[in-house]
Design a protein around this motif. Sequence first.
Motif, PDB file in Angstrom:
ATOM      1  N   GLY A  37       0.813  -1.215   0.000  1.00  0.00           N
ATOM      2  CA  GLY A  37       0.000   0.000   0.000  1.00  0.00           C
ATOM      3  C   GLY A  37       0.842   1.258   0.000  1.00  0.00           C
ATOM      4  N   HIS A  38       0.172   2.387   0.004  1.00  0.00           N
ATOM      5  CA  HIS A  38       0.867   3.679  -0.043  1.00  0.00           C
ATOM      6  C   HIS A  38       0.822   4.411   1.300  1.00  0.00           C
ATOM      7  N   ILE A  39       0.171   3.835   2.318  1.00  0.00           N
ATOM      8  CA  ILE A  39       0.110   4.463   3.641  1.00  0.00           C
ATOM      9  C   ILE A  39       0.695   3.494   4.665  1.00  0.00           C
ATOM     10  N   THR A  40       1.604   3.991   5.490  1.00  0.00           N
ATOM     11  CA  THR A  40       2.199   3.181   6.550  1.00  0.00           C
ATOM     12  C   THR A  40       2.085   3.950   7.857  1.00  0.00           C
ATOM     13  N   ASN A  45       1.624  -1.393   7.049  1.00  0.00           N
ATOM     14  CA  ASN A  45       1.165  -0.890   5.769  1.00  0.00           C
ATOM     15  C   ASN A  45      -0.334  -1.083   5.636  1.00  0.00           C
ATOM     16  N   ASN A  46      -0.970  -0.349   4.698  1.00  0.00           N
ATOM     17  CA  ASN A  46      -2.425  -0.420   4.593  1.00  0.00           C
ATOM     18  C   ASN A  46      -2.935  -1.582   3.746  1.00  0.00           C
ATOM     19  N   LYS A  47      -2.058  -2.321   3.048  1.00  0.00           N
ATOM     20  CA  LYS A  47      -2.505  -3.524   2.336  1.00  0.00           C
ATOM     21  C   LYS A  47      -1.307  -4.366   1.925  1.00  0.00           C
ATOM     22  N   PHE A  48      -1.595  -5.645   1.675  1.00  0.00           N
ATOM     23  CA  PHE A  48      -0.584  -6.579   1.191  1.00  0.00           C
ATOM     24  C   PHE A  48      -0.980  -7.026  -0.206  1.00  0.00           C
ATOM     25  N   ASP A  49       0.020  -7.319  -1.017  1.00  0.00           N
ATOM     26  CA  ASP A  49      -0.206  -7.720  -2.401  1.00  0.00           C
ATOM     27  C   ASP A  49      -0.790  -9.127  -2.452  1.00  0.00           C
ATOM     28  N   THR A  50      -1.816  -9.331  -3.304  1.00  0.00           N
ATOM     29  CA  THR A  50      -2.467 -10.631  -3.420  1.00  0.00           C
ATOM     30  C   THR A  50      -1.825 -11.515  -4.483  1.00  0.00           C
ATOM     31  N   GLU A  51      -0.706 -11.072  -5.052  1.00  0.00           N
ATOM     32  CA  GLU A  51      -0.031 -11.871  -6.076  1.00  0.00           C
ATOM     33  C   GLU A  51       0.545 -13.142  -5.450  1.00  0.00           C
ATOM     34  N   PHE A  52       0.283 -14.270  -6.083  1.00  0.00           N
ATOM     35  CA  PHE A  52       0.692 -15.575  -5.560  1.00  0.00           C
ATOM     36  C   PHE A  52       2.188 -15.789  -5.783  1.00  0.00           C
ATOM     37  N   PRO A  53       2.974 -16.018  -4.710  1.00  0.00           N
ATOM     38  CA  PRO A  53       4.412 -16.278  -4.892  1.00  0.00           C
ATOM     39  C   PRO A  53       4.650 -17.659  -5.504  1.00  0.00           C
ATOM     40  N   ARG A  71      -8.491 -11.376   3.572  1.00  0.00           N
ATOM     41  CA  ARG A  71      -8.976 -11.246   4.955  1.00  0.00           C
ATOM     42  C   ARG A  71      -8.088 -10.283   5.747  1.00  0.00           C
ATOM     43  N   VAL A  72      -6.772 -10.418   5.565  1.00  0.00           N
ATOM     44  CA  VAL A  72      -5.845  -9.503   6.246  1.00  0.00           C
ATOM     45  C   VAL A  72      -6.056  -8.081   5.744  1.00  0.00           C
ATOM     46  N   ASN A  73      -6.210  -7.920   4.436  1.00  0.00           N
ATOM     47  CA  ASN A  73      -6.438  -6.590   3.870  1.00  0.00           C
ATOM     48  C   ASN A  73      -7.753  -5.982   4.353  1.00  0.00           C
ATOM     49  N   ALA A  74      -8.783  -6.818   4.544  1.00  0.00           N
ATOM     50  CA  ALA A  74     -10.058  -6.307   5.054  1.00  0.00           C
ATOM     51  C   ALA A  74      -9.897  -5.808   6.488  1.00  0.00           C
ATOM     52  N   ASN A  79      -9.390  -0.972  10.070  1.00  0.00           N
ATOM     53  CA  ASN A  79      -8.750  -0.342  11.227  1.00  0.00           C
ATOM     54  C   ASN A  79      -7.813   0.821  10.890  1.00  0.00           C
ATOM     55  N   LEU A  80      -7.124   0.782   9.770  1.00  0.00           N
ATOM     56  CA  LEU A  80      -6.100   1.781   9.499  1.00  0.00           C
ATOM     57  C   LEU A  80      -6.620   3.201   9.267  1.00  0.00           C
ATOM     58  N   PRO A  81      -7.771   3.415   8.629  1.00  0.00           N
ATOM     59  CA  PRO A  81      -8.239   4.804   8.487  1.00  0.00           C
ATOM     60  C   PRO A  81      -8.468   5.495   9.831  1.00  0.00           C
ATOM     61  N   VAL A  82      -8.942   4.752  10.819  1.00  0.00           N
ATOM     62  CA  VAL A  82      -9.137   5.323  12.151  1.00  0.00           C
ATOM     63  C   VAL A  82      -7.780   5.697  12.752  1.00  0.00           C
TER      64      VAL A  82
END
Length: 166
Positions: A37-40, A45-53, A71-74, A79-82
């Motif tokens: 994501g672009h916010i830390t 961080n505000n999201k994790f990449d869903t690309e499969f390793p 689920r982690v991103n949800a 929580n992160l905007p608050v």
Amino acid sequence: MADFDTIYELEEEDERIVCEEHLVRYCPEPVVMRGAGHITVFGLNNKFDTEFPSVLTGKVAPEEFKTSINRVNACLRKNLPVNVKWLLCGCLCCCCTVGCSLWPVICLNKRTRRSIQKLLEWENNRLYHKLGLHWKLSKRKCESNNMMEFVILIEFLPKYPIFRPD
């Protein structure tokens, strides 16, 4: 040549050390999922990449991986905007409160980390331990600077030799 057929007994401690070295040697390196994501806020961080390793090919289905990351991103999305709002408010009032206005942000960030850790433990118990994987939230040093960040670490659980005699 006389010692060729001799059987030596290992002490329990020596046997444990040999066994642990054997197991660690055959475990691949853990997969590190960094934030995309672009916010830390305080390293989270505000999201994790869903690309499969590609390392996980054959270990877990790409759909299961994507569902877990979503689920982690949800949780982060909830929580992160608050946390960001409290951080801005805390920074504005920091001079008047001698830094005490940042405590709510620190507590909220800790609560967010704990909720992600609980979610990952639930995922581990539900699916990943059965597949020989262990997901955890880990603090790592950034490669580009001296800051710390939280990453999802996917470790491979060692396979215990069940056919080895006692």
